[in-house]
Design an enzyme around this catalytic site. Structure first.
Site, mmCIF file in Angstrom:
data_model
loop_
_atom_site.group_PDB
_atom_site.id
_atom_site.type_symbol
_atom_site.label_atom_id
_atom_site.label_comp_id
_atom_site.label_asym_id
_atom_site.label_seq_id
_atom_site.Cartn_x
_atom_site.Cartn_y
_atom_site.Cartn_z
ATOM 1 N N THR A 27 0.845 -1.192 0.000
ATOM 2 C CA THR A 27 0.000 0.000 0.000
ATOM 3 C C THR A 27 0.881 1.243 0.000
ATOM 4 O OG1 THR A 27 -1.784 -1.133 1.167
ATOM 5 C CG2 THR A 27 -1.760 1.268 1.289
ATOM 6 N N HIS A 176 -7.275 -10.922 -1.835
ATOM 7 C CA HIS A 176 -6.692 -10.522 -0.549
ATOM 8 C C HIS A 176 -7.521 -11.143 0.580
ATOM 9 C CE1 HIS A 176 -4.567 -8.471 2.470
ATOM 10 N NE2 HIS A 176 -4.535 -7.252 1.989
ATOM 11 N N ASN A 179 -4.371 -10.269 6.576
ATOM 12 C CA ASN A 179 -4.074 -9.032 7.297
ATOM 13 C C ASN A 179 -5.268 -8.334 7.932
ATOM 14 O OD1 ASN A 179 -1.531 -9.645 6.410
ATOM 15 N ND2 ASN A 179 -1.439 -8.029 4.869
ATOM 16 N N TYR A 181 -8.428 -8.007 6.952
ATOM 17 C CA TYR A 181 -9.456 -7.385 6.126
ATOM 18 C C TYR A 181 -10.653 -8.340 5.969
ATOM 19 C CZ TYR A 181 -5.770 -3.988 5.562
ATOM 20 O OH TYR A 181 -4.797 -3.060 5.830
ATOM 21 N N ASN A 236 -4.251 -5.278 12.507
ATOM 22 C CA ASN A 236 -5.661 -4.895 12.451
ATOM 23 C C ASN A 236 -6.501 -5.634 13.481
ATOM 24 O OD1 ASN A 236 -5.650 -2.842 10.475
ATOM 25 N ND2 ASN A 236 -5.565 -4.355 8.828
#
Length: 359
Positions: A27, A176, A179, A181, A236
């Site tokens: 990112t 994805h 992580n 999400y 996260n």
């Protein structure tokens, strides 16, 4: 020379890599107007086309999927045109590139959501900590739990984004699932407290991942699809009570799709430790296994030699060394990443890292 060394070619599904060094998704928060990539992004990726494969930064599949300012999307015609500039530049340099399809779920904020809506998640559980918004850091807010019937809409958005990625010139896509999400939020029992067919048992918690993977494979072909997982990453505020069993099950389930690769973040970003037996995941996934997580030149060589991975992805090293493959080949010194310029900004810390002196 070992035929499985980092400089030897490898085929991942329909992708024929010239070497086994992959640029990991990073990112960088430098998308242009309407979250479309532009010439600066094209220059950045083309500089790194010496990688066997480039995995793009996470790119949201819908406006709802956005969690940070300046991240690119893959849901509008303008974004497709912007990505064409990038893929054309990479291909002209002899590179291969896939796009990472992203929905952040609860890792967002109403300031980043259409109409100021609450972010969505498997369950109405707020992650600890803060998120960076257009107004600066803000505490996470409690997300809205998705209704059962809404989930299929997001599955369709993943498939639609995959089709747009092909239109944009990508060689494939990566889902994805890592992580902390949205997909990861469904997989882990620390964030999924649902009582419908998407929660409870491991089979149910893996259902969303399986449905997204199936839909994306139907859209573009399984030999152009990879999936990224992060079994013990607590980034996260994501947790699971038994990550070895959970992600062994995920690897086994994904093996049935005939994917191009499984991409695994080994260890925890937060603690820097790795406690799981990742060979168990590799052995359960009957396809190419791509490792990620704190690898250096020596560790890559050992992992490939011992068959613990088929390819290795590198993030910060590719960020700071556009000619990383050549530096590894010559065992040359490496540029040091400038963390102050990782996120947002312009060319500084993005396209101005020096190449090796040809002399």
């Amino acid at each position: 020379m070992n035929t499985n060394d980092m400089f030897s070619p490898i085929t991942l599904g329909a992708l024929h890599l010239k070497n086994r060094l992959v640029m990991a998704p990073l990112t960088r928060n430098r998308a242009g107007e309407n979250l479309a990539p532009g010439d600066l992004n094209a220059e950045y990726y083309a500089q790194r086309a010496g990688a066997g494969l480039i995995v793009s930064e996470g790119s949201q599949i819908s406006p709802q999927g956005q969690g940070y300012p300046g991240t690119p999307g893959i849901y509008s015609s303008e974004q497709v045109e912007g990505w064409k500039t990038v893929t054309r530049a990479v291909h002209e340099k002899g590179g291969l590139m896939v796009i990472q399809l992203w929905h952040v779920g609860r890792i967002s904020h109403p300031l980043l959501q259409p109409g100021g809506a609450r972010p969505v998640a498997p369950s109405a559980l707020a992650p600890a900590g803060e998120i960076f918004t257009p107004e600066g850091p803000k505490p996470f807010e409690t997300p809205r739990a998705l209704e059962t019937e809404e989930i299929q809409e997001i599955v369709a958005q993943f498939a639609g984004a995959a089709k747009l990625a092909v239109d944009a010139g990508f060689d494939g896509v990566e889902i994805h699932g890592a992580n902390g999400y949205l997909i990861d939020q469904f997989i882990r029992d620390g964030s999924n407290r649902r009582t419908d067919r998407y929660g409870g048992s491991l089979e149910n918690r893996l259902r969303f991942l399986g449905e997204v993977t199936g839909a994306v494979c139907d859209a573009v072909g399984p030999d152009r699809v990879g999936v990224r997982l992060s079994p013990e990453n607590t980034f996260n505020d994501i947790t699971d009570s038994d990550p070895q069993s959970t992600f062994n099950g995920a690897a086994r389930m994904l093996s049935g799709f005939g994917l191009a690769f499984l991409h695994v973040v080994e260890g925890d970003f937060v603690s820097g430790q790795a406690r799981l037996d990742y060979r168990q995941l590799k052995d359960r996934f009957k396809g190419p296994y791509m490792a990620n997580g704190g690898y250096d030149r020596e560790r890559i060589a050992r992992s490939l030699l011992h068959g613990d991975a088929d390819a290795v992805s590198l993030g910060k090293l590719f960020l700071a060394n556009p000619d990383l493959v050549e530096r590894f080949r010559k065992n040359a010194p490496l540029n040091v990443p400038d963390q102050a310029t990782f996120y947002g900004g312009g060319a500084k810390g993005y396209t101005d890292y020096p190449f090796l002196d040809p002399s």
